[in-house]
Motif scaffolding. Structure first.
Motif, short mmCIF file in Angstrom:
data_model
loop_
_atom_site.label_atom_id
_atom_site.label_comp_id
_atom_site.label_asym_id
_atom_site.label_seq_id
_atom_site.Cartn_x
_atom_site.Cartn_y
_atom_site.Cartn_z
N GLY A 1 -1.11 22.66 -69.33
CA GLY A 1 -1.01 22.32 -70.75
C GLY A 1 0.42 22.42 -71.23
O GLY A 1 1.26 23.10 -70.63
N THR B 1 1.27 23.31 -74.50
CA THR B 1 1.44 24.32 -75.56
C THR B 1 1.41 25.71 -74.94
O THR B 1 0.44 26.06 -74.27
N PRO B 2 2.44 26.52 -75.16
CA PRO B 2 2.43 27.88 -74.58
C PRO B 2 1.29 28.72 -75.15
O PRO B 2 0.87 28.54 -76.31
N ALA B 3 0.77 29.63 -74.34
CA ALA B 3 -0.20 30.61 -74.84
C ALA B 3 0.53 31.54 -75.81
O ALA B 3 1.62 32.02 -75.52
N TYR B 4 -0.08 31.79 -76.98
CA TYR B 4 0.60 32.64 -77.97
C TYR B 4 -0.33 33.64 -78.65
O TYR B 4 0.09 34.38 -79.53
N ASP C 1 -4.22 25.12 -78.39
CA ASP C 1 -4.26 26.02 -77.24
C ASP C 1 -5.69 26.21 -76.76
O ASP C 1 -5.95 26.29 -75.56
N GLN D 1 -6.69 23.15 -74.83
CA GLN D 1 -6.15 23.22 -73.48
C GLN D 1 -6.99 24.11 -72.60
O GLN D 1 -7.30 23.77 -71.45
N LEU D 2 -7.37 25.28 -73.08
CA LEU D 2 -8.19 26.20 -72.32
C LEU D 2 -9.52 25.55 -71.94
O LEU D 2 -9.95 25.62 -70.78
N PHE E 1 0.40 28.66 -69.54
CA PHE E 1 0.26 27.20 -69.51
C PHE E 1 1.56 26.57 -69.02
O PHE E 1 2.65 26.89 -69.49
#
Length: 366
Positions: A110, A112-115, A127, A130-131, A185
Motif C-alpha cells: 500500500g 499510505t503509511p501505517a499511522y 489505511d 489497504q489492510l 506498508f
C-alpha cells in the motif's frame, strides 16, 4: 572537403564524405603512395569479410543493482530487537521484516503509511482499505464476507484473526487487532539491503531498523549533457558485466539535470552542468549471482543495419586523394565506403567490391 564525425565508445571516428583523411590504422600501418606501392610495413594478420548486423552505439559506464536503498523505520513501542531478516532476502506480502520483543513486524502492500492501531470501532480511512485489500489477497476472507471499503467491520476483525492464526498464535492471542508498528506498508515486495540496528539493541520509534530496495534489478548510468541527445527512453542496450555474457536491457527513464551550484568563491570556479541519470531495465543472466552495485558497461543502440558486409575497423586504410580502402590477403587494394561503426564488435559496415569469406589485412595483435 567535408567530414562526418561519430563518437563511439569514447573514440572519435572521422567518417569521410569527401577529400583526404588520415589512416584509420594504428600509426605506422602500411598504406600505398600515389603510385599504389606500399610504404613502411607493420606486422599484419588477416580477418574475414563477413555479412551480418552492425549497430551504432553510445557507451557509458554504469552500475547493476536494485536502485536506491531506503530505510524502514520502527513505528511501534520501544522493544528489544530479537531477530532480523537476512540481507538479499525478498520479503513479499505478509512476510516478516524484523522482530521486536518476539513480535514480528510484517509487510503489507500500500502507498499510505501505517499511522494508527487497527481495531474494531476505529474511524474509516484509506489505511483500513489497504489492510482489507491485503487480507483478501492473503486468502483470509474465504467466505467473501469482507467488503473492501475502508471500514473496519466485524468481517475485517475476523480476517485479522485468521491471519493471526496463520502466524501460529494461540487462540487467546488472536485478538483481531493490530497495534501500531505490527505492519508496515510498502508499494510492493522489497529486498533486504542491510540491517540498521543490531539484534539485542532496543528498537525505538522513528528510528531506522533496516534498509530495503526494489526487487527488480536495474542499471543506473550517468550521461553527460552533451551526450544526452544520443540516448532516449525505449532505446535497447547491451550490458557487459565481468563474469557474464553480455545481456540486453531497455532505457526506462532519463532524469533531469540541474546546473550545479557555482564553486566556492575562493576558487572562482564556474557553474557546471550535472550529468543525467539514466535508469535501465535489466535482468542478469543465470550464474551472475545476487550482485548489487556491480560495475558494468552499457552500450546504447542508436541504429542497426542488418545483413551488410562488415570488416574490422582496423582494416580501413586511407586512400590517396580521399576515401577509404582495404588491403586483401593478396595485397590488392579495394576501395570501400564505410557505413555504421560498431564499437562493441569492432567492425564497420562497408560497401565495395568485396564478398563474404574474403580476407583483409589488419594490424597483428601484440
Amino acid at each position: 572537403m567535408s567530414t562526418r564525425r561519430k563518437v563511439l565508445g569514447g573514440t572519435l571516428v572521422a567518417v569521410l564524405t569527401g577529400g583526404a583523411a588520415g589512416s584509420v590504422w594504428l600509426a605506422g600501418a602500411a598504406r600505398p603512395d600515389s603510385e599504389g606501392s606500399a610504404g613502411a610495413e607493420v606486422p599484419t594478420e588477416t580477418a574475414e569479410v563477413t555479412r551480418g548486423n552492425v549497430a551504432e552505439r553510445v557507451q557509458v559506464n554504469g552500475a547493476f543493482g536494485y536502485g536506491t536503498a531506503y530505510p524502514v523505520v520502527h513505528l511501534g513501542e520501544p522493544g528489544v530487537l530479537t531477530a532480523m531478516t537476512a540481507p538479499e532476502i525478498v520479503v513479499a506480502r505478509g512476510g516478516r521484516l524484523y522482530v521486536v520483543a518476539n513480535q514480528p513486524v510484517r509487510l503489507l502492500y500500500g502507498g499510505t503509511p501505517a499511522y494508527r492501531e487497527f481495531a474494531f470501532g476505529m474511524s474509516d480511512g484509506p489505511d483500513v482499505r489497504q489492510l482489507e485489500r491485503n487480507l483478501v489477497a492473503l486468502g483470509h476472507d474465504p467466505d467473501d464476507r469482507l467488503t473492501v471499503d475502508g471500514r473496519f467491520s466485524r468481517a475485517t476483525a475476523a480476517a485479522v484473526r485468521r491471519w493471526q492464526a496463520a502466524w501460529g498464535l494461540p487462540v487467546g492471542q488472536r485478538t483481531g487487532t493490530l497495534p501500531l508498528g505490527r505492519v508496515v506498508f510498502q508499494p510492493g515486495a522489497v529486498r533486504i539491503k542491510e540491517a540498521q540496528a543490531t539484534v539485542g539493541a532496543t528498537a525505538r520509534p522513528d528510528q531506522p531498523v533496516v534498509t530495503v530496495t526494489s526487487t527488480k534489478p536495474v542499471v543506473t548510468a550517468q550521461v553527460t549533457p552533451e551526450r544526452r541527445r544520443l540516448v532516449k527512453v525505449g532505446d535497447p542496450v547491451t550490458i557487459t558485466m565481468a563474469g557474464t555474457a553480455p545481456f540486453p536491457g531497455t532505457v526506462l527513464a532519463i532524469g533531469r539535470t540541474a546546473t550545479a551550484a557555482a564553486q566556492s568563491s575562493e576558487s572562482g570556479g564556474a557553474a557546471t552542468a550535472s550529468p543525467f541519470e539514466v535508469t535501465i531495465s535489466a535482468t542478469a543472466p543465470a550464474g551472475a549471482g545476487d550482485v548489487d552495485q556491480a560495475p558494468v558497461m552499457v552500450a546504447v543502440t542508436r541504429q542497426t543495419h542488418q545483413n551488410v558486409l562488415t570488416v574490422p575497423i582496423t582494416a580501413l586504410l586511407a586512400r590517396a586523394g580521399g576515401g577509404y580502402q582495404v588491403r586483401l590477403e593478396t595485397d590488392r587494394y579495394v576501395p570501400v565506403e564505410p557505413g555504421l561503426f560498431d564499437s562493441t564488435t569492432g567492425r564497420v559496415e562497408v560497401t565495395g567490391e568485396l564478398t563474404p569469406a574474403q580476407r583483409v589485412k589488419v594490424p597483428a595483435a601484440r
